[in-house]
Design a protein around this motif. Structure first.
Motif, mmCIF file in Angstrom:
data_model
loop_
_atom_site.group_PDB
_atom_site.id
_atom_site.type_symbol
_atom_site.label_atom_id
_atom_site.label_comp_id
_atom_site.label_asym_id
_atom_site.label_seq_id
_atom_site.Cartn_x
_atom_site.Cartn_y
_atom_site.Cartn_z
ATOM 1 N N VAL A 70 0.878 -0.746 -0.254
ATOM 2 C CA VAL A 70 0.175 -0.039 -0.439
ATOM 3 C C VAL A 70 0.851 1.771 0.084
ATOM 4 O O VAL A 70 1.858 1.073 0.633
ATOM 5 N N LEU A 71 -0.290 2.264 -0.202
ATOM 6 C CA LEU A 71 1.009 3.730 0.030
ATOM 7 C C LEU A 71 0.962 4.350 1.059
ATOM 8 O O LEU A 71 -0.553 4.678 1.578
ATOM 9 N N VAL A 72 1.948 4.772 1.214
ATOM 10 C CA VAL A 72 2.025 5.599 2.715
ATOM 11 C C VAL A 72 0.616 6.319 3.348
ATOM 12 O O VAL A 72 1.097 7.406 1.780
ATOM 13 N N GLY A 73 0.634 6.485 4.014
ATOM 14 C CA GLY A 73 -1.265 8.148 3.854
ATOM 15 C C GLY A 73 -2.212 7.456 3.866
ATOM 16 O O GLY A 73 -3.215 8.443 3.590
ATOM 17 N N GLU A 74 -2.272 6.324 2.625
ATOM 18 C CA GLU A 74 -4.001 6.138 2.582
ATOM 19 C C GLU A 74 -3.993 4.989 2.856
ATOM 20 O O GLU A 74 -3.709 3.819 3.734
ATOM 21 N N PRO A 75 -5.550 5.210 3.520
ATOM 22 C CA PRO A 75 -6.127 4.311 4.590
ATOM 23 C C PRO A 75 -6.827 2.643 3.527
ATOM 24 O O PRO A 75 -6.463 2.739 2.668
ATOM 25 N N VAL A 76 -6.122 2.221 4.731
ATOM 26 C CA VAL A 76 -6.608 0.114 4.013
ATOM 27 C C VAL A 76 -7.256 -0.421 5.070
ATOM 28 O O VAL A 76 -7.517 -0.734 6.073
ATOM 29 N N LEU A 77 -7.886 -0.965 4.913
ATOM 30 C CA LEU A 77 -9.058 -1.712 4.873
ATOM 31 C C LEU A 77 -8.252 -3.283 4.716
ATOM 32 O O LEU A 77 -7.886 -4.256 4.250
ATOM 33 N N VAL A 78 -8.588 -3.540 6.657
ATOM 34 C CA VAL A 78 -8.456 -5.082 6.883
ATOM 35 C C VAL A 78 -9.573 -5.823 7.691
ATOM 36 O O VAL A 78 -10.456 -5.349 7.666
ATOM 37 N N ASP A 79 -9.337 -6.989 6.642
ATOM 38 C CA ASP A 79 -11.623 -7.466 6.287
ATOM 39 C C ASP A 79 -11.016 -9.189 7.107
ATOM 40 O O ASP A 79 -10.110 -10.494 6.397
ATOM 41 N N GLY A 80 -11.451 -9.503 7.803
ATOM 42 C CA GLY A 80 -11.127 -10.395 8.934
ATOM 43 C C GLY A 80 -12.688 -11.820 8.490
ATOM 44 O O GLY A 80 -13.016 -12.051 9.394
ATOM 45 N N VAL A 136 -4.428 3.583 9.006
ATOM 46 C CA VAL A 136 -3.663 4.758 7.803
ATOM 47 C C VAL A 136 -2.804 4.135 8.214
ATOM 48 O O VAL A 136 -1.689 4.760 8.949
ATOM 49 N N PRO A 137 -1.398 3.909 7.284
ATOM 50 C CA PRO A 137 -0.087 3.932 7.738
ATOM 51 C C PRO A 137 0.518 4.802 7.590
ATOM 52 O O PRO A 137 0.393 5.954 6.325
ATOM 53 N N ASP A 138 1.585 5.378 8.648
ATOM 54 C CA ASP A 138 2.351 6.782 8.496
ATOM 55 C C ASP A 138 3.605 6.645 8.593
ATOM 56 O O ASP A 138 4.389 7.587 8.235
ATOM 57 N N ALA A 139 3.893 5.664 7.978
ATOM 58 C CA ALA A 139 5.393 5.475 7.639
ATOM 59 C C ALA A 139 6.036 4.805 7.117
ATOM 60 O O ALA A 139 5.336 3.003 6.832
ATOM 61 N N PRO A 140 6.486 4.168 5.907
ATOM 62 C CA PRO A 140 7.650 2.829 5.305
ATOM 63 C C PRO A 140 7.875 1.923 6.359
ATOM 64 O O PRO A 140 7.790 2.017 7.192
ATOM 65 N N GLY A 141 7.448 0.863 5.943
ATOM 66 C CA GLY A 141 7.917 -0.486 6.362
ATOM 67 C C GLY A 141 6.276 -1.687 6.399
ATOM 68 O O GLY A 141 5.369 -1.095 6.103
ATOM 69 N N THR A 142 6.806 -2.113 7.171
ATOM 70 C CA THR A 142 6.281 -4.114 7.200
ATOM 71 C C THR A 142 5.009 -3.365 8.809
ATOM 72 O O THR A 142 5.582 -3.501 9.737
ATOM 73 N N TYR A 143 3.320 -3.735 8.203
ATOM 74 C CA TYR A 143 2.697 -3.779 9.295
ATOM 75 C C TYR A 143 2.181 -5.025 9.672
ATOM 76 O O TYR A 143 2.062 -5.808 8.670
ATOM 77 N N VAL A 144 2.482 -5.555 10.645
ATOM 78 C CA VAL A 144 1.801 -6.913 10.996
ATOM 79 C C VAL A 144 0.582 -6.995 11.865
ATOM 80 O O VAL A 144 0.505 -6.154 13.011
ATOM 81 N N LEU A 145 -0.311 -7.060 11.415
ATOM 82 C CA LEU A 145 -1.790 -7.352 11.477
ATOM 83 C C LEU A 145 -2.200 -9.097 12.382
ATOM 84 O O LEU A 145 -2.272 -9.719 11.188
ATOM 85 N N GLU A 146 -2.546 -9.199 13.416
ATOM 86 C CA GLU A 146 -2.502 -10.278 13.821
ATOM 87 C C GLU A 146 -4.063 -10.326 13.942
ATOM 88 O O GLU A 146 -4.437 -9.746 14.670
ATOM 89 N N LEU A 147 -5.162 -11.406 13.766
ATOM 90 C CA LEU A 147 -6.786 -11.633 14.504
ATOM 91 C C LEU A 147 -6.813 -12.641 15.065
ATOM 92 O O LEU A 147 -6.275 -14.243 14.803
#
Length: 170
Positions: free
Chosen positions: A18-28, A67-78
């Protein structure tokens, strides 16, 4: 617990770029319980260094975002739970920065021409009628959307992408 009770199944979705600063939908919402028991959800987010993000918008909703605010890897655990068991699944959301076509420049080639080695060129969904020449630059091309949503059509003028100076294509 009832021996016929089956463990719920967490499904956190798919990894994304994704692009930094753009909303990300997380769908579980693909999570389920084989016994149709009610599920509770808990999202945890681990952000890359330099990020101030500490959680998704609603950690207890199956469908949420951030919304990611910095470059890099965001790990999301559900983690999903029914009354007697839990299940977890995780995804990675990799946020990047770079020139965005057509937001920052009109064409992919303009973005390539404006880039230096190691830069990201991010392409929004659409059809781009152009031939691309990497001109010796090791750049990273990424579509912002599904791969089939970005079409590069050289209109029969030759190769769609020319990499004749030792560039690496990934």
């Amino acid at each position: 617990t009832d021996h016929r009770d089956h463990r719920p199944m967490a499904h956190a979705g798919k990894d994304e770029w994704v692009l930094v600063g753009e909303p990300v939908l997380v769908d579980g919402t693909g999570s389920y319980d084989p016994n149709a028991d009610a599920l509770t959800a808990t999202w945890t987010l681990t952000a890359p260094g330099g990020s101030a993000i500490t959680a998704v918008d609603d950690p207890s909703a199956l469908l949420t975002g951030f919304v990611p605010d910095a470059p890099g890897t965001y790990v999301l655990e559900l983690e999903v739970a029914d009354l007697g068991a839990t299940s977890t699944d995780a995804i990675e959301v990799i946020a990047v920065e770079g020139l965005v076509v057509p937001d920052d420049v009109d064409s992919i080639q303009q973005a390539i021409d404006s880039s230096t080695g190691g830069d990201w060129v991010l392409v929004r969904p659409g059809t781009y009628e152009e031939a691309l020449d990497l001109d010796g630059k090791d750049i990273l091309l990424l579509c912002l959307g599904e791969a089939h949503e970005v079409v590069v059509d050289a209109r029969g003028t030759g190769p769609v992408i020319t990499a004749s100076h030792g560039e690496r294509l990934c």
